[in-house]
Write a protein that holds these residues in place. Structure first.
Motif, PDB file in Angstrom:
ATOM      1  N   GLU A  83      36.215  37.580  41.353  1.00 29.29           N
ATOM      2  CA  GLU A  83      35.240  36.886  40.386  1.00 29.29           C
ATOM      3  C   GLU A  83      33.862  36.750  40.735  1.00 29.29           C
ATOM      4  OE1 GLU A  83      37.506  33.393  40.774  1.00 29.29           O
ATOM      5  OE2 GLU A  83      38.900  33.946  39.674  1.00 29.29           O
ATOM      6  N   PHE A  84      33.370  36.876  42.052  1.00 26.94           N
ATOM      7  CA  PHE A  84      31.997  36.766  42.369  1.00 26.94           C
ATOM      8  C   PHE A  84      31.342  37.747  41.704  1.00 26.94           C
ATOM      9  CE2 PHE A  84      28.516  37.924  45.132  1.00 26.94           C
ATOM     10  CZ  PHE A  84      27.983  36.611  45.208  1.00 26.94           C
ATOM     11  N   TYR A  85      31.691  39.043  42.098  1.00 31.84           N
ATOM     12  CA  TYR A  85      31.044  40.225  41.654  1.00 31.84           C
ATOM     13  C   TYR A  85      31.059  40.566  40.054  1.00 31.84           C
ATOM     14  CZ  TYR A  85      29.736  41.444  46.088  1.00 31.84           C
ATOM     15  OH  TYR A  85      29.351  41.465  47.689  1.00 31.84           O
ATOM     16  N   ILE A  86      32.123  40.217  39.462  1.00 34.41           N
ATOM     17  CA  ILE A  86      32.154  40.372  37.952  1.00 34.41           C
ATOM     18  C   ILE A  86      31.459  39.305  37.372  1.00 34.41           C
ATOM     19  CG2 ILE A  86      33.831  39.797  36.006  1.00 34.41           C
ATOM     20  CD1 ILE A  86      36.073  41.013  37.666  1.00 34.41           C
ATOM     21  N   GLU A  87      30.945  38.333  37.976  1.00 33.96           N
ATOM     22  CA  GLU A  87      29.978  37.249  37.314  1.00 33.96           C
ATOM     23  C   GLU A  87      28.598  37.628  37.699  1.00 33.96           C
ATOM     24  OE1 GLU A  87      28.535  32.844  38.530  1.00 33.96           O
ATOM     25  OE2 GLU A  87      30.605  33.054  38.436  1.00 33.96           O
ATOM     26  N   ARG A  88      28.337  38.160  38.764  1.00 33.72           N
ATOM     27  CA  ARG A  88      26.947  38.295  39.517  1.00 33.72           C
ATOM     28  C   ARG A  88      26.273  39.594  38.915  1.00 33.72           C
ATOM     29  NH1 ARG A  88      25.565  34.422  43.494  1.00 33.72           N
ATOM     30  NH2 ARG A  88      23.434  35.411  43.190  1.00 33.72           N
ATOM     31  N   LEU A  89      27.172  40.570  39.071  1.00 34.94           N
ATOM     32  CA  LEU A  89      26.485  42.051  39.173  1.00 34.94           C
ATOM     33  C   LEU A  89      25.942  42.249  37.382  1.00 34.94           C
ATOM     34  CD1 LEU A  89      28.569  44.488  41.343  1.00 34.94           C
ATOM     35  CD2 LEU A  89      26.221  43.558  41.624  1.00 34.94           C
ATOM     36  N   ASP A  99      37.438  51.758  37.855  1.00 33.98           N
ATOM     37  CA  ASP A  99      37.387  52.107  39.160  1.00 33.98           C
ATOM     38  C   ASP A  99      38.378  53.322  39.523  1.00 33.98           C
ATOM     39  OD1 ASP A  99      37.019  52.485  41.889  1.00 33.98           O
ATOM     40  OD2 ASP A  99      38.107  50.635  42.718  1.00 33.98           O
ATOM     41  N   LEU A 100      38.079  54.443  39.666  1.00 35.59           N
ATOM     42  CA  LEU A 100      38.840  55.621  39.942  1.00 35.59           C
ATOM     43  C   LEU A 100      39.718  55.623  41.386  1.00 35.59           C
ATOM     44  CD1 LEU A 100      37.043  58.120  38.256  1.00 35.59           C
ATOM     45  CD2 LEU A 100      38.883  56.856  37.092  1.00 35.59           C
ATOM     46  N   GLY A 101      38.981  54.560  42.490  1.00 41.21           N
ATOM     47  CA  GLY A 101      39.544  54.861  43.742  1.00 41.21           C
ATOM     48  C   GLY A 101      40.773  53.809  44.028  1.00 41.21           C
ATOM     49  N   GLY A 102      41.227  53.105  42.819  1.00 45.82           N
ATOM     50  CA  GLY A 102      42.608  52.476  43.162  1.00 45.82           C
ATOM     51  C   GLY A 102      42.560  51.043  42.587  1.00 45.82           C
ATOM     52  N   ASP A 103      42.576  49.956  43.571  1.00 41.27           N
ATOM     53  CA  ASP A 103      42.764  48.555  42.873  1.00 41.27           C
ATOM     54  C   ASP A 103      41.646  47.951  42.941  1.00 41.27           C
ATOM     55  OD1 ASP A 103      42.624  48.471  45.533  1.00 41.27           O
ATOM     56  OD2 ASP A 103      44.598  47.139  45.712  1.00 41.27           O
ATOM     57  N   GLY A 104      40.202  48.466  43.488  1.00 43.91           N
ATOM     58  CA  GLY A 104      39.131  47.521  43.276  1.00 43.91           C
ATOM     59  C   GLY A 104      38.588  47.444  41.917  1.00 43.91           C
ATOM     60  N   ILE A 105      37.182  47.008  42.017  1.00 42.61           N
ATOM     61  CA  ILE A 105      36.374  47.140  40.773  1.00 42.61           C
ATOM     62  C   ILE A 105      35.191  47.872  41.087  1.00 42.61           C
ATOM     63  CG2 ILE A 105      37.301  44.984  39.965  1.00 42.61           C
ATOM     64  CD1 ILE A 105      34.779  43.496  41.228  1.00 42.61           C
ATOM     65  N   ALA A 106      34.609  48.264  39.704  1.00 41.28           N
ATOM     66  CA  ALA A 106      33.609  49.274  39.916  1.00 41.28           C
ATOM     67  C   ALA A 106      32.602  48.934  38.777  1.00 41.28           C
ATOM     68  CB  ALA A 106      34.075  50.525  39.573  1.00 41.28           C
ATOM     69  N   PHE A 107      31.266  49.064  39.213  1.00 46.44           N
ATOM     70  CA  PHE A 107      30.103  48.738  38.185  1.00 46.44           C
ATOM     71  C   PHE A 107      29.229  49.988  38.116  1.00 46.44           C
ATOM     72  CE2 PHE A 107      31.572  44.926  40.034  1.00 46.44           C
ATOM     73  CZ  PHE A 107      31.817  44.143  38.767  1.00 46.44           C
ATOM     74  N   ALA A 108      28.594  50.263  36.914  1.00 44.40           N
ATOM     75  CA  ALA A 108      27.494  51.260  37.027  1.00 44.40           C
ATOM     76  C   ALA A 108      26.270  50.843  36.171  1.00 44.40           C
ATOM     77  CB  ALA A 108      28.307  52.376  36.017  1.00 44.40           C
ATOM     78  N   ARG A 109      25.165  51.630  36.741  1.00 41.36           N
ATOM     79  CA  ARG A 109      23.854  51.370  36.125  1.00 41.36           C
ATOM     80  C   ARG A 109      22.811  52.706  36.340  1.00 41.36           C
ATOM     81  NH1 ARG A 109      20.315  46.560  38.724  1.00 41.36           N
ATOM     82  NH2 ARG A 109      19.614  48.326  40.168  1.00 41.36           N
ATOM     83  N   GLY A 110      22.583  53.032  35.380  1.00 40.39           N
ATOM     84  CA  GLY A 110      21.404  54.151  35.565  1.00 40.39           C
ATOM     85  C   GLY A 110      21.675  55.457  36.642  1.00 40.39           C
ATOM     86  N   GLY A 111      23.149  55.708  36.292  1.00 47.81           N
ATOM     87  CA  GLY A 111      23.606  56.831  37.174  1.00 47.81           C
ATOM     88  C   GLY A 111      24.265  56.556  38.347  1.00 47.81           C
TER      89      GLY A 111
END
Length: 133
Positions: A83-89, A99-111
């Motif tokens: 929740e922290f990262y989904i809100e702040r990033l 996230d192709l690495g499994g059960d985590g979450i992933a974000f992208a920006r400018g490559g």
């Protein structure tokens, strides 16, 4: 048969050289500035309260990728970390991706990509940029 095999090997070598040349032409400046940018991203990343950094590992393979792998220790639950990262990033311009690495979450920006994977009382944050796509 040997001639065909020689031609296949030569074509493979030429394709590999072409790929390396095009990668260098497209990303030539990135190879020098991206390690600095990676640490700027690291410095600006929010970290939840009650969280300590355990260590980090830098991996730089010129013409392939740059990455920073950071481990954190926390008393927060996996849900609270997500929740922290989904809100702040997103406030810093990052958008959530699969996230192709499994059960985590992933974000992208400018490559760049950031992925966060939870473990018991720990979590891992991975910052990377790949030049192969």
């Amino acid at each position: 048969m040997k001639r065909i095999l020689h031609y296949i090997v030569i074509i493979g070598i030429l394709l590999s050289l072409y790929d390396v040349t095009m990668n260098f032409m497209y990303h030539s400046d990135d190879f020098e500035k991206d390690p600095k940018e990676m640490y700027e991203i690291y410095e600006e990343l929010p970290v939840p309260e009650k969280t300590d950094e355990l260590g980090k590992k830098e991996i730089i393979r010129k013409r392939h990728f740059v990455s920073l792998d950071i481990d954190y220790c926390t008393d927060l639950s996996n849900t609270r970390i997500r929740e922290f990262y989904i809100e702040r990033l997103p406030l810093a311009g990052w958008y959530q991706v699969d996230d192709l690495g499994g059960d985590g979450i992933a974000f992208a920006r400018g490559g760049w990509k950031i992925s966060i994977h939870n473990k018991n009382k720990k979590y891992n944050l991975y910052i990377c940029k790949s030049y192969n796509n």
